[in-house]
Design an enzyme around this catalytic site. Structure first.
Site, PDB file in Angstrom:
ATOM      1  N   HIS A 167      -1.603  -5.538   1.929  1.00 33.90           N
ATOM      2  CA  HIS A 167      -2.841  -6.314   1.809  1.00 33.90           C
ATOM      3  C   HIS A 167      -2.473  -7.715   1.357  1.00 33.90           C
ATOM      4  O   HIS A 167      -1.587  -7.886   0.523  1.00 33.90           O
ATOM      5  CB  HIS A 167      -3.782  -5.713   0.759  1.00 33.90           C
ATOM      6  CG  HIS A 167      -4.865  -6.664   0.343  1.00 33.90           C
ATOM      7  ND1 HIS A 167      -6.039  -6.809   1.056  1.00 33.90           N
ATOM      8  CD2 HIS A 167      -4.930  -7.584  -0.665  1.00 33.90           C
ATOM      9  CE1 HIS A 167      -6.778  -7.750   0.482  1.00 33.90           C
ATOM     10  NE2 HIS A 167      -6.129  -8.239  -0.556  1.00 33.90           N
ATOM     11  N   LYS A 170       0.835  -1.203   0.000  1.00 33.70           N
ATOM     12  CA  LYS A 170       0.000   0.000   0.000  1.00 33.70           C
ATOM     13  C   LYS A 170       0.874   1.258   0.000  1.00 33.70           C
ATOM     14  O   LYS A 170       2.081   1.188   0.256  1.00 33.70           O
ATOM     15  CB  LYS A 170      -0.923  -0.057   1.232  1.00 33.70           C
ATOM     16  CG  LYS A 170      -1.858  -1.282   1.284  1.00 33.70           C
ATOM     17  CD  LYS A 170      -2.780  -1.200   2.505  1.00 33.70           C
ATOM     18  CE  LYS A 170      -3.591  -2.468   2.731  1.00 33.70           C
ATOM     19  NZ  LYS A 170      -4.471  -2.360   3.921  1.00 33.70           N
ATOM     20  N   GLU A 206     -10.011 -11.203  -6.266  1.00 33.79           N
ATOM     21  CA  GLU A 206      -9.094 -10.061  -6.224  1.00 33.79           C
ATOM     22  C   GLU A 206      -8.110 -10.101  -7.387  1.00 33.79           C
ATOM     23  O   GLU A 206      -7.867  -9.093  -8.042  1.00 33.79           O
ATOM     24  CB  GLU A 206      -8.343 -10.059  -4.885  1.00 33.79           C
ATOM     25  CG  GLU A 206      -9.248  -9.734  -3.697  1.00 33.79           C
ATOM     26  CD  GLU A 206      -8.557  -9.901  -2.352  1.00 33.79           C
ATOM     27  OE1 GLU A 206      -7.367 -10.281  -2.319  1.00 33.79           O
ATOM     28  OE2 GLU A 206      -9.215  -9.651  -1.320  1.00 33.79           O
ATOM     29  N   TYR A 266     -12.572  -3.473  -2.011  1.00 35.54           N
ATOM     30  CA  TYR A 266     -13.074  -3.410  -0.641  1.00 35.54           C
ATOM     31  C   TYR A 266     -14.603  -3.373  -0.616  1.00 35.54           C
ATOM     32  O   TYR A 266     -15.198  -2.622   0.163  1.00 35.54           O
ATOM     33  CB  TYR A 266     -12.492  -2.191   0.078  1.00 35.54           C
ATOM     34  CG  TYR A 266     -11.060  -2.371   0.520  1.00 35.54           C
ATOM     35  CD1 TYR A 266     -10.615  -3.569   1.082  1.00 35.54           C
ATOM     36  CD2 TYR A 266     -10.137  -1.337   0.406  1.00 35.54           C
ATOM     37  CE1 TYR A 266      -9.297  -3.729   1.496  1.00 35.54           C
ATOM     38  CE2 TYR A 266      -8.818  -1.488   0.828  1.00 35.54           C
ATOM     39  CZ  TYR A 266      -8.405  -2.688   1.378  1.00 35.54           C
ATOM     40  OH  TYR A 266      -7.107  -2.843   1.806  1.00 35.54           O
ATOM     41  N   ASN A 322      -1.745  -0.066   7.356  1.00 34.79           N
ATOM     42  CA  ASN A 322      -1.091  -1.310   7.749  1.00 34.79           C
ATOM     43  C   ASN A 322      -0.246  -1.951   6.649  1.00 34.79           C
ATOM     44  O   ASN A 322      -0.035  -3.163   6.630  1.00 34.79           O
ATOM     45  CB  ASN A 322      -2.122  -2.282   8.331  1.00 34.79           C
ATOM     46  CG  ASN A 322      -3.301  -2.495   7.386  1.00 34.79           C
ATOM     47  OD1 ASN A 322      -3.226  -2.117   6.222  1.00 34.79           O
ATOM     48  ND2 ASN A 322      -4.356  -3.112   7.881  1.00 34.79           N
TER      49      ASN A 322
HETATM   50  P1  IDP Z   1      -7.444  -7.136   6.140  1.00 26.76           P
HETATM   51  O1  IDP Z   1      -6.689  -6.042   5.396  1.00 26.76           O
HETATM   52  O2  IDP Z   1      -6.680  -7.640   7.323  1.00 26.76           O
HETATM   53  O3  IDP Z   1      -7.942  -8.239   5.237  1.00 26.76           O
HETATM   54  P2  IDP Z   1     -10.153  -6.006   6.141  1.00 26.76           P
HETATM   55  O4  IDP Z   1     -11.180  -6.191   7.222  1.00 26.76           O
HETATM   56  O5  IDP Z   1     -10.385  -6.684   4.837  1.00 26.76           O
HETATM   57  O6  IDP Z   1      -8.740  -6.425   6.783  1.00 26.76           O
HETATM   58  O7  IDP Z   1     -10.016  -4.435   5.913  1.00 26.76           O
HETATM   59  C1  IDP Z   1      -9.345  -3.879   4.832  1.00 26.76           C
HETATM   60  C2  IDP Z   1      -8.547  -2.657   5.242  1.00 26.76           C
HETATM   61  O8  IDP Z   1      -9.428  -1.599   5.658  1.00 26.76           O
HETATM   62  C3  IDP Z   1      -7.639  -2.884   6.445  1.00 26.76           C
HETATM   63  O9  IDP Z   1      -6.392  -3.439   6.077  1.00 26.76           O
HETATM   64  C4  IDP Z   1      -7.491  -1.486   7.005  1.00 26.76           C
HETATM   65  O10 IDP Z   1      -6.554  -0.717   6.255  1.00 26.76           O
HETATM   66  C5  IDP Z   1      -8.870  -0.898   6.775  1.00 26.76           C
HETATM   67  N1  IDP Z   1      -9.790  -1.097   7.913  1.00 26.76           N
HETATM   68  C6  IDP Z   1     -10.513  -2.220   8.176  1.00 26.76           C
HETATM   69  N2  IDP Z   1     -11.286  -2.067   9.254  1.00 26.76           N
HETATM   70  C7  IDP Z   1     -11.079  -0.806   9.694  1.00 26.76           C
HETATM   71  C8  IDP Z   1     -11.615  -0.044  10.793  1.00 26.76           C
HETATM   72  O11 IDP Z   1     -12.458  -0.499  11.582  1.00 26.76           O
HETATM   73  N3  IDP Z   1     -11.145   1.242  10.936  1.00 26.76           N
HETATM   74  C9  IDP Z   1     -10.233   1.776  10.087  1.00 26.76           C
HETATM   75  N4  IDP Z   1      -9.708   1.109   9.042  1.00 26.76           N
HETATM   76  C10 IDP Z   1     -10.117  -0.173   8.831  1.00 26.76           C
HETATM   77 MG    MG Z   2      -9.400  -8.262   3.755  1.00 28.31          MG
END
Ligand code: IDP
Ligand code: MG
Length: 172
Positions: free
Chosen positions: A129, A12, A140, A52, A126
């Site tokens: 992905h 990212k 994806e 997403y 983070n």
């Molecule tokens: P993942 O990346 O671990 O698969 P997902 O639930 O698919 O997690 O969420 C995608 C991305 O959206 C996360 O990596 C993060 O950057 C962001 N994200 C997910 N949930 C939240 C939240 O509750 N608050 C803020 N950002 C979030």
């Molecule tokens: Mg995810």
């Protein structure tokens, strides 16, 4: 190979801003997986909403898009690096190296635990992905790559006529 899997990995914009690209690719190479596709992509709203889809209705989606597209870091960083990795248990291996979604909960030895943060808007920056199941990996990979951008035949394709010439697209 007993459990050959493909997984989509995205470095990212925060990974690029922090100059972590080489470091993260080295960490992933320890998993003994093989890269079968890679490119640099400017993320459109449409692509982000597809990728997403499960978060599209969340109140933080706009802020998530501004992060995921790199907009918050300025034009020079509006890009991501995308890879398809292939190998035994590829999905689980990369998820374990990446760590938990929330960087503050992630094990500190994982990529997200070591390098992630939550920004002022509350978005989890983070770094990486990676797909969470074979079904989402397939979806994806098909969203991000054309068949000819991957060096192996991984999913069924079909030929279509495009401007008088033939092109190969995903069968479904
Ligand atoms: P993942 O990346 O671990 O698969 P997902 O639930 O698919 O997690 O969420 C995608 C991305 O959206 C996360 O990596 C993060 O950057 C962001 N994200 C997910 N949930 C939240 C939240 O509750 N608050 C803020 N950002 C979030
Ligand atoms: Mg995810």
């Amino acid at each position: 190979m007993a459990n050959r899997e493909y997984t989509l990995v995205i470095l990212k914009p925060d990974c690029i801003v922090k100059s972590l690209t080489g470091n993260i690719i080295s960490r992933l190479s320890e998993a003994r997986l093989r890269i079968v596709g890679s490119k640099v992509v400017r993320v459109s709203r449409e692509l982000a909403e597809k990728h997403y889809a499960h978060l599209k209705e969340k109140p933080f989606f706009n802020d998530l898009f501004d992060y995921f597209s790199g907009k918050i870091y300025g034009e020079d960083y509006e890009r991501v690096l995308v890879f398809v990795y292939e190998g035994e248990d590829a999905i689980g291996r990369v998820r374990r190296i990446a760590g938990a979604t929330n960087p503050f909960e992630a094990d500190p030895t994982t990529i997200r635990g070591a390098y992630g943060r939550i920004n002022q808007k509350g978005v989890m920056e983070n770094v990486i992905h990676s797909s969470d199941s074979p079904e989402s990996a397939e979806k994806e990979i098909k969203n991000w790559f054309k068949p000819d951008e991957i060096v192996e035949d991984i999913y069924p394709t079909k030929k279509v006529k495009l401007d008088g010439s033939e092109a190969r697209v995903w069968a479904e």
